[in-house]
Every structure is written in C-alpha cells, then in structure tokens.
Design a protein around this motif. Structure first.
Motif, PDB file in Angstrom:
ATOM      1  N   GLU A  25      82.618 -89.029  13.376  1.00 39.15           N
ATOM      2  CA  GLU A  25      81.487 -89.315  14.256  1.00 39.15           C
ATOM      3  C   GLU A  25      80.692 -88.044  14.546  1.00 39.15           C
ATOM      4  O   GLU A  25      79.458 -88.068  14.565  1.00 39.15           O
ATOM      5  N   HIS A  26      81.401 -86.943  14.755  1.00 40.29           N
ATOM      6  CA  HIS A  26      80.717 -85.675  15.009  1.00 40.29           C
ATOM      7  C   HIS A  26      79.925 -85.236  13.780  1.00 40.29           C
ATOM      8  O   HIS A  26      78.761 -84.826  13.893  1.00 40.29           O
ATOM      9  N   VAL A  30      75.820 -84.647  13.475  1.00 39.10           N
ATOM     10  CA  VAL A  30      75.204 -83.417  12.965  1.00 39.10           C
ATOM     11  C   VAL A  30      74.292 -83.732  11.779  1.00 39.10           C
ATOM     12  O   VAL A  30      73.168 -83.217  11.695  1.00 39.10           O
ATOM     13  N   ALA A  31      74.739 -84.582  10.879  1.00 39.81           N
ATOM     14  CA  ALA A  31      73.928 -84.955   9.719  1.00 39.81           C
ATOM     15  C   ALA A  31      72.643 -85.641  10.162  1.00 39.81           C
ATOM     16  O   ALA A  31      71.565 -85.389   9.598  1.00 39.81           O
ATOM     17  N   ARG A  32      72.731 -86.496  11.170  1.00 35.88           N
ATOM     18  CA  ARG A  32      71.530 -87.169  11.681  1.00 35.88           C
ATOM     19  C   ARG A  32      70.579 -86.164  12.317  1.00 35.88           C
ATOM     20  O   ARG A  32      69.364 -86.261  12.136  1.00 35.88           O
ATOM     21  N   ILE A  42      76.836 -91.146   2.987  1.00 33.75           N
ATOM     22  CA  ILE A  42      78.228 -90.875   2.589  1.00 33.75           C
ATOM     23  C   ILE A  42      79.164 -91.050   3.784  1.00 33.75           C
ATOM     24  O   ILE A  42      80.214 -91.708   3.692  1.00 33.75           O
ATOM     25  N   LEU A  43      78.789 -90.464   4.911  1.00 37.29           N
ATOM     26  CA  LEU A  43      79.649 -90.552   6.096  1.00 37.29           C
ATOM     27  C   LEU A  43      79.737 -91.973   6.637  1.00 37.29           C
ATOM     28  O   LEU A  43      80.800 -92.380   7.114  1.00 37.29           O
ATOM     29  N   GLU A  44      78.647 -92.712   6.572  1.00 41.40           N
ATOM     30  CA  GLU A  44      78.687 -94.111   7.020  1.00 41.40           C
ATOM     31  C   GLU A  44      79.639 -94.933   6.156  1.00 41.40           C
ATOM     32  O   GLU A  44      80.370 -95.780   6.656  1.00 41.40           O
ATOM     33  N   ARG A  45      79.659 -94.646   4.848  1.00 42.59           N
ATOM     34  CA  ARG A  45      80.614 -95.346   3.959  1.00 42.59           C
ATOM     35  C   ARG A  45      82.050 -94.963   4.321  1.00 42.59           C
ATOM     36  O   ARG A  45      82.948 -95.801   4.312  1.00 42.59           O
ATOM     37  N   GLU A  46      82.256 -93.679   4.623  1.00 42.37           N
ATOM     38  CA  GLU A  46      83.600 -93.247   5.033  1.00 42.37           C
ATOM     39  C   GLU A  46      84.041 -93.976   6.306  1.00 42.37           C
ATOM     40  O   GLU A  46      85.199 -94.384   6.416  1.00 42.37           O
ATOM     41  N   MET A  47      83.119 -94.142   7.245  1.00 39.03           N
ATOM     42  CA  MET A  47      83.467 -94.828   8.502  1.00 39.03           C
ATOM     43  C   MET A  47      83.886 -96.269   8.234  1.00 39.03           C
ATOM     44  O   MET A  47      84.800 -96.788   8.868  1.00 39.03           O
TER      45      MET A  47
END
Length: 50
Positions: A25-26, A30-32, A42-47
């Motif tokens: 989430e952190h 930061v990416a946003r 990529i991070l949304e897919r990981e979530m």
C-alpha cells in the motif's frame, strides 16, 4: 503440541501477509504520488494476488 505449532505458524503467516499488504500500500501511494502509471498497474496486480 502439534496443534499449538500449527497455530503459531498460521499466526506468523497472518502477520507476514499483513506486513506485505502495508508495504505494498505504501509503495502504491508513492507510485501514485510520482505518477508512475506502469508501476501503479504492477502494484495493483500484486495487491489482487494477495
């Protein structure tokens, strides 16, 4: 004894998963902030995989 050990392993796994979720989430925040759309995807897919 075996039941207690299994409970300890499950508790540790739950804590690990929660830590991964918080860290992810952190990183997403930061990416946003940076506007890094590729990393956001990529991070949304990981979530979703958690």
């Amino acid at each position: 004894m075996n039941r207690i050990r299994r409970q300890e392993v499950e508790k540790t796994a739950d804590i690990h998963r929660a830590n991964l979720q918080k860290r992810l989430e952190h990183r997403l925040e930061v990416a946003r902030t940076k506007g890094d759309e590729n990393l956001i995807r990529i991070l949304e897919r990981e979530m979703q995989q958690l």
